[in-house]
Design a protein around this motif. Structure first.
Motif, short mmCIF file in Angstrom:
data_model
loop_
_atom_site.label_atom_id
_atom_site.label_comp_id
_atom_site.label_asym_id
_atom_site.label_seq_id
_atom_site.Cartn_x
_atom_site.Cartn_y
_atom_site.Cartn_z
N GLY A 121 37.84 95.13 6.04
CA GLY A 121 39.12 95.31 6.72
C GLY A 121 40.28 94.72 5.95
O GLY A 121 40.26 94.62 4.73
N LYS A 122 41.32 94.31 6.68
CA LYS A 122 42.60 93.91 6.09
C LYS A 122 42.68 92.42 5.81
O LYS A 122 42.75 91.61 6.73
CB LYS A 122 43.76 94.33 7.01
CG LYS A 122 45.14 93.95 6.47
CD LYS A 122 46.25 94.49 7.35
CE LYS A 122 47.63 94.07 6.84
NZ LYS A 122 48.73 94.64 7.64
N ILE A 123 42.70 92.07 4.53
CA ILE A 123 42.92 90.69 4.11
C ILE A 123 44.20 90.63 3.27
O ILE A 123 45.20 90.05 3.68
CB ILE A 123 41.71 90.13 3.34
CG1 ILE A 123 40.47 90.16 4.24
CG2 ILE A 123 42.00 88.69 2.88
CD1 ILE A 123 40.57 89.31 5.49
N PHE A 124 44.18 91.23 2.08
CA PHE A 124 45.43 91.48 1.38
C PHE A 124 46.13 92.63 2.11
O PHE A 124 45.59 93.21 3.05
CB PHE A 124 45.17 91.80 -0.09
CG PHE A 124 44.66 90.63 -0.88
CD1 PHE A 124 45.54 89.75 -1.48
CD2 PHE A 124 43.30 90.39 -1.01
CE1 PHE A 124 45.08 88.65 -2.21
CE2 PHE A 124 42.83 89.31 -1.73
CZ PHE A 124 43.72 88.43 -2.32
N HIS A 125 47.31 93.00 1.68
CA HIS A 125 48.12 93.91 2.49
C HIS A 125 47.56 95.34 2.57
O HIS A 125 47.06 95.89 1.59
CB HIS A 125 49.55 93.99 1.96
CG HIS A 125 50.43 94.85 2.80
ND1 HIS A 125 50.66 94.58 4.13
CD2 HIS A 125 51.08 96.01 2.54
CE1 HIS A 125 51.44 95.51 4.64
NE2 HIS A 125 51.71 96.40 3.70
N TYR A 126 47.64 95.88 3.76
CA TYR A 126 47.38 97.29 4.06
C TYR A 126 48.60 97.82 4.81
O TYR A 126 49.13 97.12 5.68
CB TYR A 126 46.23 97.43 5.05
CG TYR A 126 44.84 97.59 4.55
CD1 TYR A 126 44.17 98.80 4.71
CD2 TYR A 126 44.16 96.53 3.99
CE1 TYR A 126 42.85 98.94 4.33
CE2 TYR A 126 42.83 96.66 3.60
CZ TYR A 126 42.19 97.87 3.77
OH TYR A 126 40.89 98.01 3.40
N GLY B 240 41.17 102.61 6.18
CA GLY B 240 40.12 103.38 5.53
C GLY B 240 40.22 103.41 4.01
O GLY B 240 39.35 103.97 3.34
N THR B 241 41.27 102.79 3.46
CA THR B 241 41.46 102.73 2.01
C THR B 241 41.38 101.27 1.56
O THR B 241 41.20 100.36 2.36
CB THR B 241 42.81 103.31 1.60
OG1 THR B 241 43.86 102.36 1.95
CG2 THR B 241 43.08 104.63 2.31
N ASN B 242 41.59 101.04 0.26
CA ASN B 242 41.66 99.67 -0.25
C ASN B 242 43.02 99.03 -0.01
O ASN B 242 43.18 97.83 -0.22
CB ASN B 242 41.36 99.64 -1.75
CG ASN B 242 39.87 99.63 -2.04
OD1 ASN B 242 39.09 99.02 -1.31
ND2 ASN B 242 39.46 100.32 -3.09
N GLY B 243 44.02 99.82 0.39
CA GLY B 243 45.34 99.26 0.57
C GLY B 243 45.82 98.58 -0.70
O GLY B 243 45.54 99.04 -1.81
N MET B 244 46.51 97.46 -0.56
CA MET B 244 46.96 96.69 -1.72
C MET B 244 45.98 95.53 -1.96
O MET B 244 46.35 94.36 -1.96
CB MET B 244 48.38 96.17 -1.49
CG MET B 244 49.10 95.71 -2.76
SD MET B 244 50.72 94.97 -2.44
CE MET B 244 51.62 96.38 -1.80
N ASP B 245 44.73 95.89 -2.16
CA ASP B 245 43.69 94.88 -2.29
C ASP B 245 43.74 94.22 -3.67
O ASP B 245 44.42 94.70 -4.59
CB ASP B 245 42.32 95.52 -2.05
CG ASP B 245 41.23 94.49 -1.83
OD1 ASP B 245 41.55 93.39 -1.35
OD2 ASP B 245 40.06 94.79 -2.14
N VAL C 13 37.05 88.70 7.03
CA VAL C 13 37.01 89.77 8.03
C VAL C 13 38.42 89.95 8.58
O VAL C 13 38.96 89.06 9.22
CB VAL C 13 36.03 89.44 9.17
CG1 VAL C 13 35.93 90.62 10.12
CG2 VAL C 13 34.66 89.06 8.61
N GLY C 14 39.01 91.12 8.30
CA GLY C 14 40.39 91.36 8.70
C GLY C 14 40.53 92.39 9.78
O GLY C 14 40.23 93.57 9.58
N PHE C 15 40.97 91.96 10.97
CA PHE C 15 41.18 92.88 12.09
C PHE C 15 42.59 93.45 12.05
O PHE C 15 43.55 92.75 11.68
CB PHE C 15 40.92 92.17 13.41
CG PHE C 15 39.48 91.79 13.61
CD1 PHE C 15 38.51 92.78 13.75
CD2 PHE C 15 39.08 90.46 13.63
CE1 PHE C 15 37.17 92.46 13.92
CE2 PHE C 15 37.74 90.12 13.79
CZ PHE C 15 36.79 91.13 13.93
N PHE C 16 42.73 94.72 12.44
CA PHE C 16 44.01 95.41 12.41
C PHE C 16 44.82 95.25 13.68
O PHE C 16 46.04 95.37 13.66
CB PHE C 16 43.77 96.91 12.14
CG PHE C 16 43.23 97.19 10.78
CD1 PHE C 16 44.08 97.41 9.71
CD2 PHE C 16 41.86 97.22 10.55
CE1 PHE C 16 43.58 97.67 8.44
CE2 PHE C 16 41.35 97.47 9.29
CZ PHE C 16 42.22 97.70 8.23
#
Length: 487
Positions: free
Chosen positions: A139-144, A151-156, A228-231
């Motif tokens: 999930g979201k840790i660095f920016h999404y 569903g993508t890597n975002g700005m991982d 673990v990053g919740f949206f």
């Protein structure tokens, strides 16, 4: 042996052990050469929540149901005055995860990658990875961008992880069903709700929890740093219907504020224009209801993680830390969401549970920052301490929550070329917009926790303004020891 020579040798030894080398007057971090033996290592379950403010049961909210975060607080230490460094997703996360202040990362927006400024900086998970940990992100840790990049890597940051998982659920695929109360605004920055059909496990956050548990099961026998990053509760406010049913609309109330509240607030302090986006009271209550429903939904997923830690017999060797990237306005001062320097936007929930702690269930009243997470986890896990960190280890407060603490919290926000900077002490919040040229704010939190009376222009408080202004300027200077920037 000559004492000067002994001190010089001790400093050289410290730099060698921590991976620090002196380059052009800066200390630059390189991978540590002496990882801690595996048997001595704690696991870290690193739980990030997107856009969560302090409207939680454990923080005293009378309506919001958050039994699992409340449960985590009972087995750890809850920080009642924890603050982000910039109340916007990407800048806040870049600061926390690098250990650098926003003026050091130079990330003030949602598109700048900290690696373009500091290509060699060692992030928090990367440091654990370099010291023998299995590191993974779900999930979201660095920016999404939410919901666009779910569903993508975002700005991982690929250097931080050995494994990543990017779940995607019905909340993403059923976006056309979401009701947007502000149709001209995109779903990620609006008030939008969907009482969804189906189960928790069909939603992205439900999948995040399940995938994280699978990784815990697979890697339970070796040291891990599992992020673990919740949206949710980030907008749009999507959750299964049962969570909306917890909050009947007639039970939702708007903030009770003085009629003249806005008269002493500088124009620069207001990010939501017009006030409340022009929404009527019913629409505002619908937005708050959706936000609360998604908090309770996310909380249920946190509970699954805690249950898994216990079921896998990991409780005695796993540190659990829960944090949010910033707070969230819900019609306070007519403001919504983030990007303001009011308390509701800058303050965050923050809980750390350490195995064997004698202070379980305690609450610390000390003023701390998200910047403190990096040095705290490094300290607790007995890893070499990177020299570039701007925060401080909270271990003394975990051992004694009421211990003396002489640090303050600094939060800033940039809108175009306008910079606002704020300092929070245990008693005061003081804010300057454009170094005071666009306005100042001073609030006494002992007498005025809602920040309704701006005392900055009251001559009776000139001494406090002068003192806090000096502290604000001193606290925003870059750390003495920092990583080299890319020129």
């Amino acid at each position: 042996m000559n004492m000067h020579l002994l001190n010089w040798l001790n400093k050289k030894a410290y730099l060698f052990l921590t991976g620090g080398i002196i380059l052009g007057g800066f200390i630059s971090f390189v991978p540590a050469k002496t990882p801690v033996p595996a048997a001595e290592k704690y696991n870290v379950l690193f739980i990030a929540v997107d856009d969560l403010n302090n409207d939680l049961g454990t923080y005293g909210h009378p309506l919001v149901k958050s039994p699992n975060i409340d449960r985590l607080a009972r087995r750890g230490v809850q920080f009642d005055k924890a603050y982000c460094q910039l109340p916007w997703c990407s800048p806040s996360r870049a600061s926390l995860l690098t250990g650098l202040k926003p003026d050091e990362t130079q990330v003030y927006d949602l598109v700048t990658n900290f690696r373009t400024i500091h290509p060699e900086v060692v992030t928090l998970p990367q440091h654990f990875k370099q010291n023998g940990y299995y590191t993974a992100r779900v999930g979201k840790i660095f920016h999404y961008g939410v919901p666009g990049q779910i569903g993508t890597n975002g700005m991982d940051d690929p250097a931080s992880w050995q494994q990543v998982v990017n779940p995607i659920g019905r909340d993403k695929t059923e976006e056309a069903m979401i009701r947007n109360l502000l149709p001209k605004r995109p779903l990620g920055s609006t008030l939008a709700v969907l009482e969804a059909e189906g189960t928790d496990e069909e939603q992205t956050d439900g999948k995040v929890a399940l995938e994280a548990i699978k990784l815990m099961e697979q890697h339970k026998d070796k040291p891990f740093f599992l992020a673990v990053g919740f949206f949710r509760p980030h907008s749009p406010y999507v959750a299964p219907k049962k969570y909306f049913e917890m909050y009947p609309l007639d039970k939702i109330t708007l903030p009770q504020e003085p009629a003249d509240d806005m008269q002493d607030i500088p124009e620069a302090a207001l990010s939501t224009k017009p006030a409340n986006y022009g929404l009527n009271e019913l629409q505002q209550r619908e937005g708050i209801r959706g936000y609360y429903a998604t908090i309770s939904f996310m909380d249920a997923q946190v509970g699954k993680l805690i249950d898994a830690v216990d079921r896998l017999n990991l409780a005695e060797k796993t540190i659990i830390v829960l944090w949010s990237d910033h707070g969230y306005n819900l019609a306070n001062h007519g403001q919504w969401m983030k990007q303001s320097l009011f308390e509701r936007s800058a303050r965050v929930p923050f809980i750390i549970s350490v195995p064997g702690s004698k202070e379980k269930g305690k609450k610390s009243p000390r003023t701390v920052e998200l910047l403190d997470i990096y040095p705290t986890l490094v300290d607790l896990c007995k890893l070499p301490v990177p020299s570039h960190l701007s925060g401080a280890s909270l271990k003394p407060l975990l051992e004694k929550p009421n211990a003396t603490w002489n640090r303050h919290a600094y939060t800033q926000v940039k809108r175009g070329q306008l910079m606002g900077r704020s300092i929070r002490t245990e008693k005061w919040r003081y804010t300057e917009w454009d170094e005071g040229r666009a306005g100042t704010e001073l609030y006494n939190h002992e007498a005025d926790p809602g920040e309704f009376t701006n005392l900055a222009k009251n001559n009776q408080y000139a001494k406090q303004v002068k003192e806090l202004s000096g502290l604000l300027r001193a606290g925003n200077k870059p750390a003495v020891s920092t990583v080299q920037s890319k020129k």
